[in-house]
Design a protein around this motif. Structure first.
Motif, PDB file in Angstrom:
ATOM      1  N   HIS A 112     -64.919  65.261 -30.730  1.00 62.45           N
ATOM      2  CA  HIS A 112     -65.106  64.535 -30.863  1.00 62.45           C
ATOM      3  C   HIS A 112     -65.307  63.426 -29.057  1.00 62.45           C
ATOM      4  O   HIS A 112     -63.922  63.745 -28.842  1.00 62.45           O
ATOM      5  N   GLU A 115     -63.235  60.498 -29.201  1.00 62.91           N
ATOM      6  CA  GLU A 115     -61.820  60.860 -30.057  1.00 62.91           C
ATOM      7  C   GLU A 115     -61.247  61.171 -28.483  1.00 62.91           C
ATOM      8  O   GLU A 115     -59.930  61.113 -28.400  1.00 62.91           O
ATOM      9  N   VAL A 147     -57.677  51.203 -33.288  1.00 57.52           N
ATOM     10  CA  VAL A 147     -56.792  52.720 -33.737  1.00 57.52           C
ATOM     11  C   VAL A 147     -55.248  52.160 -34.413  1.00 57.52           C
ATOM     12  O   VAL A 147     -54.239  51.939 -34.054  1.00 57.52           O
ATOM     13  N   TYR A 150     -54.446  58.381 -35.796  1.00 56.71           N
ATOM     14  CA  TYR A 150     -55.431  59.777 -35.277  1.00 56.71           C
ATOM     15  C   TYR A 150     -56.068  59.480 -36.450  1.00 56.71           C
ATOM     16  O   TYR A 150     -57.088  59.956 -37.222  1.00 56.71           O
ATOM     17  N   GLY A 151     -57.493  59.394 -36.008  1.00 55.99           N
ATOM     18  CA  GLY A 151     -59.112  59.715 -36.860  1.00 55.99           C
ATOM     19  C   GLY A 151     -59.054  58.648 -37.419  1.00 55.99           C
ATOM     20  O   GLY A 151     -59.794  58.023 -37.838  1.00 55.99           O
ATOM     21  N   TYR A 153     -60.515  54.825 -37.313  1.00 58.02           N
ATOM     22  CA  TYR A 153     -60.624  54.204 -36.108  1.00 58.02           C
ATOM     23  C   TYR A 153     -61.638  52.677 -36.818  1.00 58.02           C
ATOM     24  O   TYR A 153     -62.892  53.438 -37.316  1.00 58.02           O
ATOM     25  N   ALA A 309     -56.568  66.604 -27.847  1.00 62.04           N
ATOM     26  CA  ALA A 309     -57.595  65.894 -29.747  1.00 62.04           C
ATOM     27  C   ALA A 309     -57.884  67.479 -30.066  1.00 62.04           C
ATOM     28  O   ALA A 309     -57.724  67.612 -31.478  1.00 62.04           O
ATOM     29  N   LEU A 332     -67.921  57.174 -33.462  1.00 62.04           N
ATOM     30  CA  LEU A 332     -67.202  57.159 -33.849  1.00 62.04           C
ATOM     31  C   LEU A 332     -66.133  56.709 -34.642  1.00 62.04           C
ATOM     32  O   LEU A 332     -65.057  57.692 -35.526  1.00 62.04           O
ATOM     33  N   LEU A 335     -65.713  59.182 -38.315  1.00 65.40           N
ATOM     34  CA  LEU A 335     -64.602  60.719 -37.835  1.00 65.40           C
ATOM     35  C   LEU A 335     -63.768  59.878 -39.429  1.00 65.40           C
ATOM     36  O   LEU A 335     -63.196  59.495 -39.666  1.00 65.40           O
TER      37      LEU A 335
END
Length: 342
Positions: A112, A115, A147, A150-151, A153, A309, A332, A335
């Motif tokens: 993405h 990302e 955030v 990771y991932g 969001y 990423a 976003l 994800l």
């Protein structure tokens, strides 16, 4: 030792390739900008962008492999920008990545684009720690993102109309500045005088974390005299930049307080704006907030962030099925996190 990841970026008007390895860091990154190609048209021409990606991508991949001292057989995966972006441009990078991954028998990893921008400061030393607030500011996006990992969001606010970079470019065109307009407007604003013009700070007089920048362009157009001299245009550029950066700082402070966060990451092409950086740095010091920017080269589109990423996704446990995937629009917050920490 985990095998390195090749990253490929072709979402708009930069063609780029990079190599990242978790143990050794960023091994190589090369980039070609299409600014000169599109300058005479005053903006990106999608068909020309796609054709230029086709002509350059293989040479850039070879250059990145050579700079890193890595052979194709050493790669552990091929990451590429799958979206959002110009669909024709995205397809160039995706097709090349899919062909390489298939030939080498390694995973194909769709990334993405936003990302990747959000994670670009992770390439710096020291990298930011989770959780943090991210301000993503570019030609196509203006977002405040909570955030948590990771991932993980959560979108807190975004622009309801023009992205901030788009507003810079449109206003620069009104002032007769060449393409790309955003950097040219910022340069002109440096010679502008404070207080000669003043524009509103949109949507700061009400609660919320949404943005709106289209009205500022209209305000500049209304204030612009038909026979404006160079100093008047500089004064207008200064007033516009002050209004935009003040608005961003106000909304960032609100978001930090709402999310109860004490770390801020700024990413995207507008993150290179000197006035925005200075104002955010001053405000962060006042609030006791840790502030992280990627280096200037990694604010705009690049493959280093894509390779990173991709490495996070691959070595964080995400399965890579090898199916080619591109999309011009990709929220976003849809994800999901990798199955394990990278």
């Amino acid at each position: 030792m985990a095998a390195p990841i090749l990253g490929i970026e072709t979402s708009c008007d930069e063609t780029a390739a990079a190599i990242y390895c978790g143990e050794r860091g960023l091994l190589a990154h090369v980039l070609h900008s299409q600014v000169r190609l599109h300058a005479e048209y005053g903006g990106v021409v999608p068909e020309l962008a796609s054709r230029d990606h086709v002509s350059r991508i293989n040479g850039l991949i070879r250059a990145a492999l050579g700079e890193a001292g890595v052979s194709p057989a050493d790669l552990g995966g091929v990451a590429y920008t799958a979206g959002p972006g110009l669909i024709g441009a995205l397809m160039v990078g995706a097709s090349v990545a899919a062909g390489l991954a298939s030939a080498l028998g390694v995973p194909l990893i769709p990334v993405h684009h936003m990302e990747a921008h959000l994670l670009a400061p992770m390439l710096e030393d020291p990298p930011p720690r989770f959780p943090f607030l991210a301000l993503l500011v570019s030609g196509g996006h203006t977002m405040l993102v909570d955030v948590r990992g990771y991932g993980v969001y959560a979108l807190l606010g975004e622009s309801l109309d023009d992205a901030v970079g788009e507003a810079f470019d449109k206003t620069a065109k009104l002032l007769g500045l060449p393409y790309p307009g955003g950097p040219e407007l910022a340069k002109l604003a440096e010679s502008g005088r404070d207080g000669v013009f003043r524009f509103p700070r949109p949507m700061t007089d009400r609660p919320g974390l949404e943005f709106s920048f289209s009205g500022l362009k209209t305000a500049v157009l209304t204030a612009l005299p038909p026979d404006a001299d160079a100093q008047t245009r500089a004064d207008l550029a200064r007033a516009f930049e002050e209004a935009v950066t003040d608005t961003l700082v106000i909304k960032v402070e609100r978001a930090l307080q709402a999310a109860k966060l004490d770390r801020l990451v700024v990413a995207g092409g507008v993150g290179a704006n000197r006035r925005l950086r200075a104002k955010l740095a001053e405000r962060a010091r006042h609030l006791g907030v840790a502030l992280h920017f990627p280096r200037q080269a990694f604010c705009t589109d690049n493959a280093a962030m894509v390779a990173y990423a991709g490495w996070v996704r691959r070595h964080g446990g995400q399965a890579a099925g090898g199916a080619l995937f591109t999309t011009p629009r990709w929220p976003l917050d849809t994800l999901t996190p990798p199955r394990a920490a990278a």
